[in-house]
Write a protein that holds these residues in place. Structure first.
Motif, PDB file in Angstrom:
ATOM      1  N   CYS A  19       0.853  -1.181   0.000  1.00 45.70           N
ATOM      2  CA  CYS A  19       0.000   0.000   0.000  1.00 45.70           C
ATOM      3  C   CYS A  19       0.896   1.240   0.000  1.00 45.70           C
ATOM      4  CB  CYS A  19      -0.966  -0.003   1.182  1.00 45.70           C
ATOM      5  SG  CYS A  19      -0.168  -0.119   2.781  1.00 45.70           S
ATOM      6  N   PRO A  20       0.413   2.344  -0.544  1.00 47.44           N
ATOM      7  CA  PRO A  20       1.226   3.560  -0.587  1.00 47.44           C
ATOM      8  C   PRO A  20       1.522   4.079   0.824  1.00 47.44           C
ATOM      9  CG  PRO A  20      -0.655   3.721  -2.081  1.00 47.44           C
ATOM     10  CD  PRO A  20      -0.877   2.506  -1.224  1.00 47.44           C
ATOM     11  N   GLY A  21       2.695   4.707   0.965  1.00 47.31           N
ATOM     12  CA  GLY A  21       3.012   5.371   2.227  1.00 47.31           C
ATOM     13  C   GLY A  21       3.803   4.538   3.215  1.00 47.31           C
ATOM     14  N   ILE A  22       4.122   3.292   2.840  1.00 56.42           N
ATOM     15  CA  ILE A  22       4.916   2.454   3.741  1.00 56.42           C
ATOM     16  C   ILE A  22       6.352   2.363   3.243  1.00 56.42           C
ATOM     17  CG2 ILE A  22       2.975   1.098   4.636  1.00 56.42           C
ATOM     18  CD1 ILE A  22       3.756  -1.158   2.671  1.00 56.42           C
ATOM     19  N   VAL A  23       7.260   2.068   4.163  1.00 54.80           N
ATOM     20  CA  VAL A  23       8.675   1.918   3.836  1.00 54.80           C
ATOM     21  C   VAL A  23       8.993   0.431   3.752  1.00 54.80           C
ATOM     22  CG1 VAL A  23      11.031   2.338   4.634  1.00 54.80           C
ATOM     23  CG2 VAL A  23       9.276   4.098   4.952  1.00 54.80           C
ATOM     24  N   VAL A  24       9.565   0.015   2.628  1.00 54.68           N
ATOM     25  CA  VAL A  24       9.869  -1.399   2.412  1.00 54.68           C
ATOM     26  C   VAL A  24      11.354  -1.580   2.111  1.00 54.68           C
ATOM     27  CG1 VAL A  24       7.553  -2.035   1.607  1.00 54.68           C
ATOM     28  CG2 VAL A  24       9.243  -1.195  -0.042  1.00 54.68           C
ATOM     29  N   LYS A  25      11.817  -2.814   2.263  1.00 53.19           N
ATOM     30  CA  LYS A  25      13.209  -3.134   1.929  1.00 53.19           C
ATOM     31  C   LYS A  25      13.203  -3.931   0.629  1.00 53.19           C
ATOM     32  CE  LYS A  25      16.195  -4.319   5.205  1.00 53.19           C
ATOM     33  NZ  LYS A  25      16.969  -5.174   6.155  1.00 53.19           N
ATOM     34  N   VAL A  26      14.008  -3.491  -0.331  1.00 53.96           N
ATOM     35  CA  VAL A  26      14.089  -4.142  -1.635  1.00 53.96           C
ATOM     36  C   VAL A  26      15.038  -5.338  -1.534  1.00 53.96           C
ATOM     37  CG1 VAL A  26      14.769  -3.861  -4.055  1.00 53.96           C
ATOM     38  CG2 VAL A  26      13.587  -1.998  -2.856  1.00 53.96           C
ATOM     39  N   MET A  27      14.503  -6.533  -1.811  1.00 51.56           N
ATOM     40  CA  MET A  27      15.288  -7.769  -1.718  1.00 51.56           C
ATOM     41  C   MET A  27      15.471  -8.417  -3.086  1.00 51.56           C
ATOM     42  SD  MET A  27      15.886  -7.621   1.434  1.00 51.56           S
ATOM     43  CE  MET A  27      16.651  -9.182   1.839  1.00 51.56           C
ATOM     44  N   SER A  28      15.351  -7.604  -4.137  1.00 51.17           N
ATOM     45  CA  SER A  28      15.414  -8.119  -5.507  1.00 51.17           C
ATOM     46  C   SER A  28      16.845  -8.437  -5.927  1.00 51.17           C
ATOM     47  CB  SER A  28      14.820  -7.088  -6.468  1.00 51.17           C
ATOM     48  OG  SER A  28      15.118  -7.452  -7.792  1.00 51.17           O
ATOM     49  N   LYS A  29      17.119  -9.724  -6.121  1.00 51.47           N
ATOM     50  CA  LYS A  29      18.456 -10.138  -6.573  1.00 51.47           C
ATOM     51  C   LYS A  29      18.656  -9.759  -8.043  1.00 51.47           C
ATOM     52  CE  LYS A  29      19.994 -13.397  -3.215  1.00 51.47           C
ATOM     53  NZ  LYS A  29      18.886 -13.684  -2.311  1.00 51.47           N
ATOM     54  N   SER A  30      17.568  -9.756  -8.824  1.00 56.00           N
ATOM     55  CA  SER A  30      17.718  -9.423 -10.250  1.00 56.00           C
ATOM     56  C   SER A  30      18.154  -7.964 -10.413  1.00 56.00           C
ATOM     57  CB  SER A  30      16.426  -9.697 -11.021  1.00 56.00           C
ATOM     58  OG  SER A  30      15.375  -8.893 -10.540  1.00 56.00           O
ATOM     59  N   LEU A  31      17.637  -7.065  -9.581  1.00 51.26           N
ATOM     60  CA  LEU A  31      18.092  -5.670  -9.629  1.00 51.26           C
ATOM     61  C   LEU A  31      19.567  -5.590  -9.235  1.00 51.26           C
ATOM     62  CD1 LEU A  31      15.254  -3.468  -8.054  1.00 51.26           C
ATOM     63  CD2 LEU A  31      16.088  -3.386 -10.392  1.00 51.26           C
ATOM     64  N   ALA A  32      19.946  -6.382  -8.225  1.00 49.60           N
ATOM     65  CA  ALA A  32      21.343  -6.395  -7.770  1.00 49.60           C
ATOM     66  C   ALA A  32      22.258  -6.878  -8.894  1.00 49.60           C
ATOM     67  CB  ALA A  32      21.489  -7.285  -6.541  1.00 49.60           C
ATOM     68  N   GLU A  33      21.813  -7.919  -9.623  1.00 52.85           N
ATOM     69  CA  GLU A  33      22.623  -8.472 -10.708  1.00 52.85           C
ATOM     70  C   GLU A  33      22.794  -7.494 -11.864  1.00 52.85           C
ATOM     71  OE1 GLU A  33      20.499 -12.103 -11.429  1.00 52.85           O
ATOM     72  OE2 GLU A  33      21.254 -12.966  -9.554  1.00 52.85           O
TER      73      GLU A  33
END
Length: 134
Positions: A19-33
């Motif tokens: 939902c909008p307005g929350i803070v999340v942690k990005v755990m995407s390995k594909s973005l890292a690669e």
């Protein structure tokens, strides 16, 4: 009362929680690669596309990335911080974090505002709550 809680839990437990307005942690390995430095970094959900994809504004760089919720994690704030309950019986409510149980991966919360204002929830799982952006 307990039956009512179970019914509320069933009806508000969904497979999407962004939902909008929350803070999340990005755990995407594909973005890292791909060489992006977003892995394990936090971002603000600006909007949600088709329930499962978040448009995330990275806190450090202000870059906006689109990430599937499967590659995101909820963020638990410091004690006293505000959270949005993103899944389960009290989905959509805001609450204050009172304490955490690190062994059970759960949090004690006090609902703020709305129908359940002041209600204390003894054990809500970390994945069902998420820090609200200040």
């Amino acid at each position: 009362m307990e039956e009512e809680e179970k019914a509320k839990e069933r009806s508000n437990r969904k497979d999407h929680w962004l939902c909008p307005g929350i803070v999340v942690k990005v755990m995407s390995k594909s973005l890292a690669e791909k060489g992006h430095h977003y892995y394990k970094h936090k971002g603000l959900v600006k909007r949600v596309i088709d329930r499962y994809v978040g448009e995330i504004e990275m806190l450090e760089s202000n870059h906006v990335v689109r990430v599937d919720q499967d590659e995101l994690e909820t963020v638990v704030p410091r004690i006293g911080g505000l959270v949005r309950i993103v899944n389960g019986a009290y989905r959509g409510s805001n609450a204050r974090l009172l304490s955490v149980d690190t062994e059970k991966f759960s949090a004690k919360l006090r609902v703020e505002k709305g129908l359940y204002d002041g209600r204390v929830l003894e054990a809500v799982e970390y994945e069902d709550i998420c820090k609200i952006a200040d």
